[in-house]
Design a protein around this motif. Structure first.
Motif, PDB file in Angstrom:
ATOM      1  N   ARG A  39      15.885 -13.509  14.573  1.00 49.27           N
ATOM      2  CA  ARG A  39      16.603 -14.247  13.542  1.00 49.27           C
ATOM      3  C   ARG A  39      15.822 -15.495  13.112  1.00 49.27           C
ATOM      4  N   ARG A 366      20.286 -15.173   7.669  1.00 53.72           N
ATOM      5  CA  ARG A 366      20.574 -13.732   7.721  1.00 53.72           C
ATOM      6  C   ARG A 366      19.538 -13.003   6.872  1.00 53.72           C
ATOM      7  N   GLU A 369      19.094  -9.392   7.322  1.00 55.49           N
ATOM      8  CA  GLU A 369      20.313  -8.561   7.347  1.00 55.49           C
ATOM      9  C   GLU A 369      20.566  -7.790   6.070  1.00 55.49           C
ATOM     10  N   GLU A 663      28.420 -11.124  -0.552  1.00 52.82           N
ATOM     11  CA  GLU A 663      28.599  -9.973   0.342  1.00 52.82           C
ATOM     12  C   GLU A 663      29.244  -8.796  -0.387  1.00 52.82           C
TER      13      GLU A 663
END
Ligand SMILES: Cc1cc2nc3c(=O)[nH]c(=O)nc-3n(C[C@H](O)[C@H](O)[C@H](O)COP(=O)(O)OP(=O)(O)OC[C@H]3O[C@@H](n4cnc5c(N)ncnc54)[C@H](O)[C@@H]3O)c2cc1C
Ligand SMILES: Cc1cc2nc3c(=O)[nH]c(=O)nc-3n(C[C@H](O)[C@H](O)[C@H](O)COP(=O)(O)O)c2cc1C
Length: 668
Positions: A39, A366, A369, A663
């Motif tokens: 990360r 993130r 991700e 998102e």
């Protein structure tokens, strides 16, 4: 403006840094195992690819006692391998110079919570920050800590770091030795300033000796502790001059200590406010000096460098909000920078035990991700609401190839950002709207202003998906007298829609909006900073009178609330500043006071078990907000796919609105 100085290379010892932008050390809390994990690597890779000149990775623990497990460590040889391949990749693929910050917090360490041992400090002076009593260091402890700094520095060098910064700021260990507030020693490490400098200088010498002549070393100091009886800029500058002699090659100058009551980071700190501290140091040393705190505006940063006050500028939170900031400057498109608003969401997220996240950059932390890929099947999407949630969704979804139309009922976008950017210090919040709006057209979003989305439009347009981002509106309550003409709404006050605010004001609702509205009303009578600077410059008033003018307004303002804690929803990192401002402006806070009735010239409250009347020419209602989600319920009956985001789901904050917008756009 041409960014000549910002883009100029600089030499630190034998190291060439390609530009003057530094990413300072920031504890991201991505680990609870002292690990430099994937990360972190994704996070730092994005910033290096964004073109920052010097990137100080860390803080990094030099031992288990001086830190906490929420940062990577370099106190064991095996930890070198966590960094080595990543740093080699950075060296191969980017021009960014990787540095690290070696960290020891002294009495502010979280050691007791993680390691079950007392924190170490020059003297046994309790930490207000960590609420713990440290143990005064013995000479043996001093030797051990110096040795740990040196060993960690060697590991950092071997891992591939080109620049090693030793933390001596913010009220951490070395600054605790420097300050008479925390150093009561009677041996060679306490008493005179010369003695108080000794520990820090010995650390620097030991590290220099250990890493050899080739590695560039820096230290980070508080430009002024801003602590009663603590070190001022003059002493710190003297320390820096000695640090240079002890083998330090660059000085990074930040603001004051964590424990000071002078704000360091919140939006109340004017951009560039602490540059003068860097200049004070620069006057005393011959090595590069970095200025820090709120320097994200590239024009300001360029001016600072041109003025000669500093040689490099730190961009901490600005690089959380926009990792590509340096590249945008390099490529001549500074207007595309997403500007940090100093909202302190980053700090608040760690204060509540989480990892750092940025209100404006939903990808921060993130990076690995999400894949910003084109959608397999492009859809026709209607978005209702052009606040932060709707705009973020629209830009991100259109970027993935969807056919997006954004409907906003008002003539301008931004939703609540307009009132949110009114209170003192919050003007920078206005850039949230501009920065989101700018992304819409290039992404291909059709924007319909002054166009409320209705069922009729939805039936006509037949979108595949409806995104409800219709936000929130102020809550209303029913009490006798609420319809009187002198009762107004806080959002209207902040939007400048109320021309006559009386001398005696009662704000009903002590949440963030109520308290900020009270502060805004008080600020209307107070000279602006330019006037204040003018008066000070010409010595027009005495020092005392000037200070009084800053707080003096002609109104009597009271904030009432049923609950006991005012501004409870404001994050910890900003709340204390808001409370301090209210106190300085003489605003009366009345927790535990329940509104019963509004009469012609007063509000009647129930408090302390009885009834009380508080005089009021104007009553400002700030009793919270409620979601606007009617469209979602209506459409729900027609079987259309509906996604509700932001305050329309439940009233919260900018971070929630932007995160949900992003998102959902990634999912569709
Ligand atoms: C005074 C104040 C201070 C604040 N301070 C902070 C702060 O310090 N930090 C923080 O994080 N948050 C703060 N907030 C909260 C933050 O502004 C909101 O959480 C955020 O704006 C919510 O974004 P949103 O897009 O969900 O909704 P909104 O910002 O409310 O936007 C909704 C939009 O939808 C439009 N709309 C409504 N119905 C329709 C329709 N049928 N068709 C088309 N358009 C429609 C509205 O006109 C509006 O523009 C503050 C809010 C206020 C009022
Ligand atoms: C979440 C967070 C953690 C931080 N941790 C550290 C740290 O460990 N060491 C340090 O020297 N500064 C730390 N800082 C301070 C930053 O390096 C920087 O000085 C500060 O954010 C002000 O600069 P900016 O306005 O450019 O963000 C931290 C800042 C933030 C926001």
């Amino acid at each position: 403006m041409e960014f000549i100085k910002l883009l100029e290379p600089i030499t630190i010892r034998r190291l060439t840094v390609p530009n003057r932008m530094v990413m300072p050390s920031m504890g991201m809390h991505f680990t609870d195992q002292y690990e430099f994990n994937r990360r972190y690597q994704d996070f730092y890779r994005a910033r290096a690819e964004g073109g920052v000149g010097l990137m100080i990775i860390g803080p990094v623990a030099i031992d288990r006692i001086g830190a906490g497990s929420w940062m990577p460590g370099l106190f064991e040889d095996r930890q070198v391998e966590e960094f080595r391949p990543f740093l080699a990749e950075l060296h191969r693929g980017t021009r960014t110079v990787p540095g690290t910050q070696l960290f020891h917090a002294g009495r502010n360490a979280t050691a007791p919570f993680f390691e079950g041992v007392p924190a170490l400090a020059p003297s046994a002076v309790p930490s207000r920050l960590m609420k713990q009593m440290p143990r005064a260091m013995t000479w043996e402890d001093i030797e051990t800590v110096k040795e740990s700094f040196a060993r960690s520095a060697v590991r950092a060098r071997d891992a591939g770091f080109d620049f090693i910064e030793i933390i001596a700021c913010t009220g951490y260990l070395i600054s605790q030795f420097l300050s008479p507030v925390t150093n009561f020693r009677t041996d060679d490490y306490g008493g005179s300033f010369e003695n108080r400098m000794r520990f820090g200088l010995e650390v620097f010498r030991k590290v220099r000796e250990a890493v050899g002549p080739d590695t560039a070393l820096g230290t980070r100091v508080a430009g002024n502790d801003f602590m009663d009886g603590g070190c001022t800029n003059r002493e710190i500058a003297l320390f820096c001059a000695e640090a240079e002699k002890a083998g330090i090659d660059a000085i990074n100058v930040t603001g004051g200590w964590h424990e000071t009551n002078v704000p360091q980071l919140t939006c109340h700190v004017p951009p560039g406010a602490y540059v003068y501290l860097a200049r004070g140091v620069k006057d005393r040393v011959g090595i590069p000096v970095f200025a820090s705190n709120r320097l994200g505006d590239p024009e300001l940063a360029e001016r600072v460098l041109r003025s000669g006050a500093a040689d490099m500028v730190c961009l901490g939170r600005p690089l959380l909000a926009d990792p590509d900031l340096p590249r945008k400057i390099l490529e001549g498109r500074p207007e595309e920078i997403v500007r940090c608003i100093a909202c302190q969401n980053c700090f608040d997220s760690i204060a509540t035990g989480g990892a750092v996240c940025c209100a404006l950059n939903p990808l921060m932390g993130r990076e690995g991700e999400f894949r910003l890929e084109k959608a397999a099947v492009p859809k026709k999407i209607y978005v209702a609401g052009g606040g932060p949630a709707g705009m973020e969704f629209a830009a991100a979804a259109a970027g993935r190839g969807h056919d997006v139309t954004l409907f906003e009922k008002e003539d301008r976008l931004g939703g609540q950002i307009e009132p949110a950017s009114s209170p003192p210090g919050k003007q920078a919040f206005g850039s949230v709207t501009a920065d989101l709006e700018r992304r819409l057209k290039p992404a291909g979003v059709r924007v319909r202003r002054k166009s409320p989305l209705t069922m009729a439009k939805i039936r006509r347009g037949k979108p595949d998906v409806l995104v409800v981002a219709t936000g929130a509106v102020p809550m209303e309550i029913r009490v006798p007298g609420i319809d009187r003409p002198h009762v107004v709404g806080a959002w209207d006050v902040l939007r400048g829609r109320i021309a006559d605010i009386g001398r005696r004001v009662v704000v009903v609702g002590g949440n963030a909006v109520g308290c900020e509205t009270a502060e805004w009303i008080a600020s209307q009578d107070i000279p602006d900073p330019e006037t204040f600077a003018f008066l000070a410059y010409h010595g027009a008033e005495t020092q005392e009178e000037l200070q009084a003018i800053l707080y003096r307004h002609r109104r009597q303002i009271t904030v009432i609330d049923m609950v006991e804690k005012m501004a409870a929803g404001t994050g910890r990192a900003s709340r204390w500043v808001l409370m301090k401002n209210l106190r300085l402006c003489g605003i009366e806070l009345r927790p535990g006071a329940k509104l019963l009735e509004i009469t012609d010239g007063a509000v009647i409250v129930e408090a302390n078990g009885g009834k009380e009347s508080i005089p009021a020419d104007t009553v400002v209602m700030a009793v919270g907000s409620r979601s606007v989600d009617g469209l979602a319920r209506e459409v729900g009956r027609e079987g259309l796919r509906v996604v509700t985001i932001g305050d329309a789901k439940s009233p919260r904050k900018i971070v929630d609105a932007i995160r949900e917008g992003f998102e959902e756009a990634m999912k569709i």
